[in-house]
Design a protein around this motif. Structure first.
Motif, short mmCIF file in Angstrom:
data_model
loop_
_atom_site.label_atom_id
_atom_site.label_comp_id
_atom_site.label_asym_id
_atom_site.label_seq_id
_atom_site.Cartn_x
_atom_site.Cartn_y
_atom_site.Cartn_z
N GLY A 352 16.87 1.04 4.61
CA GLY A 352 17.96 0.31 5.23
C GLY A 352 17.70 -1.17 5.39
N VAL A 353 16.50 -1.63 5.04
CA VAL A 353 16.17 -3.05 5.12
C VAL A 353 16.23 -3.61 3.71
CG1 VAL A 353 14.44 -4.77 5.77
CG2 VAL A 353 14.71 -2.68 7.12
N ALA A 354 17.13 -4.52 3.48
CA ALA A 354 17.32 -5.08 2.15
C ALA A 354 16.26 -6.14 1.86
CB ALA A 354 18.72 -5.70 2.04
N VAL A 355 15.40 -5.82 0.89
CA VAL A 355 14.34 -6.75 0.50
C VAL A 355 14.30 -6.79 -1.03
CG1 VAL A 355 11.89 -7.28 0.57
CG2 VAL A 355 12.99 -6.23 2.55
N PRO A 356 14.72 -7.87 -1.64
CA PRO A 356 14.69 -7.96 -3.10
C PRO A 356 13.27 -7.79 -3.65
CG PRO A 356 16.00 -9.75 -2.16
CD PRO A 356 15.31 -9.06 -1.03
N GLY A 357 13.11 -6.91 -4.63
CA GLY A 357 11.82 -6.72 -5.28
C GLY A 357 10.83 -5.87 -4.52
N ALA A 358 11.27 -5.22 -3.43
CA ALA A 358 10.32 -4.45 -2.62
C ALA A 358 10.05 -3.07 -3.17
CB ALA A 358 10.84 -4.33 -1.19
N GLY A 359 10.83 -2.60 -4.13
CA GLY A 359 10.61 -1.27 -4.66
C GLY A 359 11.23 -0.19 -3.78
N THR A 360 10.72 1.02 -3.90
CA THR A 360 11.26 2.16 -3.17
C THR A 360 11.03 2.00 -1.67
OG1 THR A 360 10.76 3.58 -5.07
CG2 THR A 360 11.22 4.67 -2.96
N PRO A 361 12.07 2.17 -0.85
CA PRO A 361 11.88 2.08 0.61
C PRO A 361 10.84 3.09 1.09
CG PRO A 361 14.21 2.07 0.05
CD PRO A 361 13.48 2.41 -1.21
N GLU A 362 10.18 2.74 2.19
CA GLU A 362 9.10 3.56 2.73
C GLU A 362 9.27 3.66 4.23
OE1 GLU A 362 4.27 3.81 2.05
OE2 GLU A 362 5.26 1.86 1.95
N THR A 363 9.32 4.88 4.75
CA THR A 363 9.50 5.05 6.19
C THR A 363 8.30 4.52 6.95
OG1 THR A 363 8.49 7.25 6.25
CG2 THR A 363 10.88 7.13 5.78
N ASP A 364 8.52 4.26 8.25
CA ASP A 364 7.41 3.81 9.09
C ASP A 364 6.28 4.83 9.10
OD1 ASP A 364 8.59 1.37 9.94
OD2 ASP A 364 9.84 2.48 11.36
N GLU A 365 6.65 6.11 9.15
CA GLU A 365 5.64 7.17 9.19
C GLU A 365 4.83 7.21 7.89
OE1 GLU A 365 8.79 7.83 12.05
OE2 GLU A 365 8.84 7.56 9.85
N ALA A 366 5.52 7.06 6.75
CA ALA A 366 4.82 7.11 5.47
C ALA A 366 3.88 5.92 5.30
CB ALA A 366 5.84 7.15 4.33
N PHE A 367 4.34 4.73 5.71
CA PHE A 367 3.48 3.56 5.58
C PHE A 367 2.27 3.68 6.51
CE2 PHE A 367 2.25 -0.84 6.68
CZ PHE A 367 1.93 -1.29 5.40
N ALA A 368 2.49 4.12 7.74
CA ALA A 368 1.38 4.30 8.68
C ALA A 368 0.38 5.33 8.16
CB ALA A 368 1.90 4.72 10.05
N ALA A 369 0.87 6.37 7.52
CA ALA A 369 -0.02 7.39 6.96
C ALA A 369 -0.89 6.81 5.85
CB ALA A 369 0.78 8.57 6.45
N ARG A 370 -0.32 5.93 5.05
CA ARG A 370 -1.12 5.31 3.98
C ARG A 370 -2.20 4.39 4.56
NH1 ARG A 370 0.44 2.06 -0.05
NH2 ARG A 370 2.36 1.23 0.90
N VAL A 371 -1.85 3.70 5.64
CA VAL A 371 -2.85 2.86 6.30
C VAL A 371 -3.98 3.71 6.86
CG1 VAL A 371 -3.25 1.33 8.27
CG2 VAL A 371 -1.24 0.99 6.81
N ALA A 372 -3.63 4.79 7.55
CA ALA A 372 -4.64 5.67 8.15
C ALA A 372 -5.53 6.30 7.09
CB ALA A 372 -3.96 6.75 8.98
N ALA A 373 -4.98 6.54 5.89
CA ALA A 373 -5.75 7.18 4.81
C ALA A 373 -6.60 6.18 4.04
CB ALA A 373 -4.80 7.89 3.86
N GLY A 374 -6.52 4.92 4.37
CA GLY A 374 -7.30 3.91 3.67
C GLY A 374 -6.69 3.44 2.38
N GLU A 375 -5.42 3.76 2.13
CA GLU A 375 -4.75 3.32 0.91
C GLU A 375 -4.26 1.88 1.01
OE1 GLU A 375 -1.66 6.09 -0.02
OE2 GLU A 375 -2.97 7.84 0.23
N VAL A 376 -4.16 1.37 2.23
CA VAL A 376 -3.79 -0.02 2.47
C VAL A 376 -4.95 -0.68 3.20
CG1 VAL A 376 -2.17 -1.60 3.58
CG2 VAL A 376 -1.34 0.55 2.61
N THR A 377 -5.49 -1.76 2.66
CA THR A 377 -6.60 -2.45 3.29
C THR A 377 -6.30 -3.94 3.37
OG1 THR A 377 -7.72 -2.70 1.15
CG2 THR A 377 -8.30 -0.77 2.46
N GLY A 378 -7.15 -4.65 4.10
CA GLY A 378 -6.96 -6.09 4.22
C GLY A 378 -5.91 -6.45 5.26
N ARG A 379 -5.28 -7.60 5.07
CA ARG A 379 -4.30 -8.11 6.03
C ARG A 379 -2.93 -7.48 5.80
NH1 ARG A 379 -6.13 -13.57 7.29
NH2 ARG A 379 -8.38 -13.38 7.64
#
Length: 437
Positions: A352-379
């Motif tokens: 529901g957030v329009a962001v040009p070039g952002a790709g497939t939308p990702e829920t808050d839960e899905a993004f947080a899960a990727r962070v917790a799993a170490g798939e997102v690192t850095g800043r």
């Protein structure tokens, strides 16, 4: 807003962060600190600085050297250079006077508490391929130890990767300087690092690639001084935004910032009423700050015999999480800061957030899960709201940093989201003779 500011291990920082994830933790944490010695080093100065860095305060300072990497002929005992370095290193370590601080002849005193856990293993255990050049011995109930020196530490081994602050130094070898830098950077931490070489090309190469917050050339790697060598690390050696203690941005990161007045005293255009004017002002401020502050090194101390520069190095990548309530102009402002510093940005947007070039939308839960799993690192720069993100990130403190304060126009706040501070301290003399710059 309350915050926790601490100095301690990465485990302690993660423990504090887990108690109340919404409360920000700013911590200077652990280190696995390495000094590289090349064949172009002055052997006498190199050995003296390695021993001082490794065994001062019984090796218990967070900045203490834990490994020395000998490059090329410096690591080959069959060569005159390699034989001399090993002989002097063994003699220097073996001759350290150990005792209680009440004895004026003591050079290395006791541990703060009996050795246990990682440190006890480091003092008593050899892994495959390792051997003692100087075997450490316990002189009492485990607090007073003679220093240890072990060689044959293998890449990726336990002692290569594990911090254990105490009087034990490991020796590694590398065929080339680039291989040594790879070994130096292979650890999870990045607090202090050093090199001994009189070859300017080697020094430049090392300074371009080394991954640590405080780096030292032809000197010991402990004893940072406020302003002269602002202190703080990279990677898992820091938790929080990363501004260095004793540096120009440390106090500022403790504050809450909003748009008000420009450096010339005039107002910043209001983002709600004049979003394009606000963005244009921010972009111009990025260019100003980049040219005048962040693209160059600064040495405010101005000593002739020692360079002490603070410089800014781009992060590898910035993840931008765009959530509910985000303004498009704020996202564009964050991305402009990344482009200014040459940092690639990966955008994750909520449904529901329009962001040009952002790709497939990702829920808050899905993004947080990727962070917790170490798939997102850095800043991770948050624009809008990101529920559950801080709770997911506390388990990865030191490996992922959530920056969720309000986006502002000021370049000297937003550019720091894509830059790491690095203090470079370089001895500019040999035996008191100042070298020309």
């Amino acid at each position: 807003m309350t915050r926790v500011v601490l100095t301690g291990s990465i485990e302690t920082a993660r423990l504090f962060a887990s108690w109340r994830p919404e409360r920000e933790v700013l911590a200077e944490t652990s280190g696995k600190n390495v000094i590289v010695v090349t064949p172009a080093a002055d052997p006498d100065l190199a050995v003296a600085d390695v021993v001082r860095s490794a065994f001062g305060h019984a090796g218990q300072k967070c900045s203490a050297a834990s490994l020395v990497i000998l490059v090329g002929a410096a690591g080959d005992r069959r060569t005159p250079t390699g034989a001399r370095l090993r002989r002097q290193l063994v003699d220097a370590v073996g001759s350290l006077a150990v005792g209680l601080p009440t004895d004026l002849g003591t050079v290395m005193g006791p541990l703060t508490e009996p050795a246990e856990g990682k440190l006890l293993r480091a003092l008593t255990t050899l892994d495959p391929g390792e051997r003692w050049l100087v075997r450490p011995r316990s002189l009492d109930d485990g607090r007073l130890w003679t220093p240890g020196l072990k060689e044959g530490v293998a890449p990726g081994s336990w002692f290569h990767r594990t911090e254990c602050f105490g009087p034990v130094l490991g020796v590694m070898t590398a065929a080339t300087l680039d291989e040594a830098i790879d070994l130096q950077n292979a650890v999870d931490f990045g607090l202090t690092a050093g090199i001994h070489s009189l070859d300017e090309d080697e020094i430049d190469r090392w300074l371009d690639r080394v991954e640590a917050g405080n780096v030292y050339v032809n000197r010991h790697i402990t004893g940072a001084i406020v302003r002269r060598q602002p202190f703080g690390g990279w990677k898992a050696s820091v938790v929080g935004p990363g501004a260095k203690a004793g540096g120009p941005h440390y106090v500022a990161q403790l504050g809450a910032w909003r748009d008000a007045l420009a450096p010339d005293g005039g107002p910043v255009p209001p983002r709600d009423d004049e979003p394009e004017a606000w963005l244009a002002w921010a972009e111009a401020d990025d260019r100003r700050a980049w040219d005048s502050v962040f693209s160059r090194a600064h040495d405010p101390s101005g000593l002739r015999a020692e360079e002490n520069s603070l410089r800014y190095r781009p992060v590898d990548v910035l993840t931008v999480r765009v959530g509910e309530g985000a303004r498009g102009v704020e996202m564009r402002r964050v991305l402009h800061a990344a482009r200014t510093a040459g940092v690639p940005a990966v955008v994750s947007a909520a449904p529901g957030v329009a962001v040009p070039g952002a790709g497939t939308p990702e829920t808050d839960e899905a993004f947080a899960a990727r962070v917790a799993a170490g798939e997102v690192t850095g800043r991770v720069r948050v624009v809008g709201r990101a529920p559950g993100l801080r709770e997911a990130a506390v388990r990865r403190a030191g490996l992922v940093t959530v920056l969720d304060r309000p986006v502002v126009a000021s370049a000297e706040r937003e550019l720091l989201a894509v830059l790491r501070e690095q203090a470079v301290s370089r001895t500019r003399h040999r035996y008191g003779h100042v070298q020309p710059r």
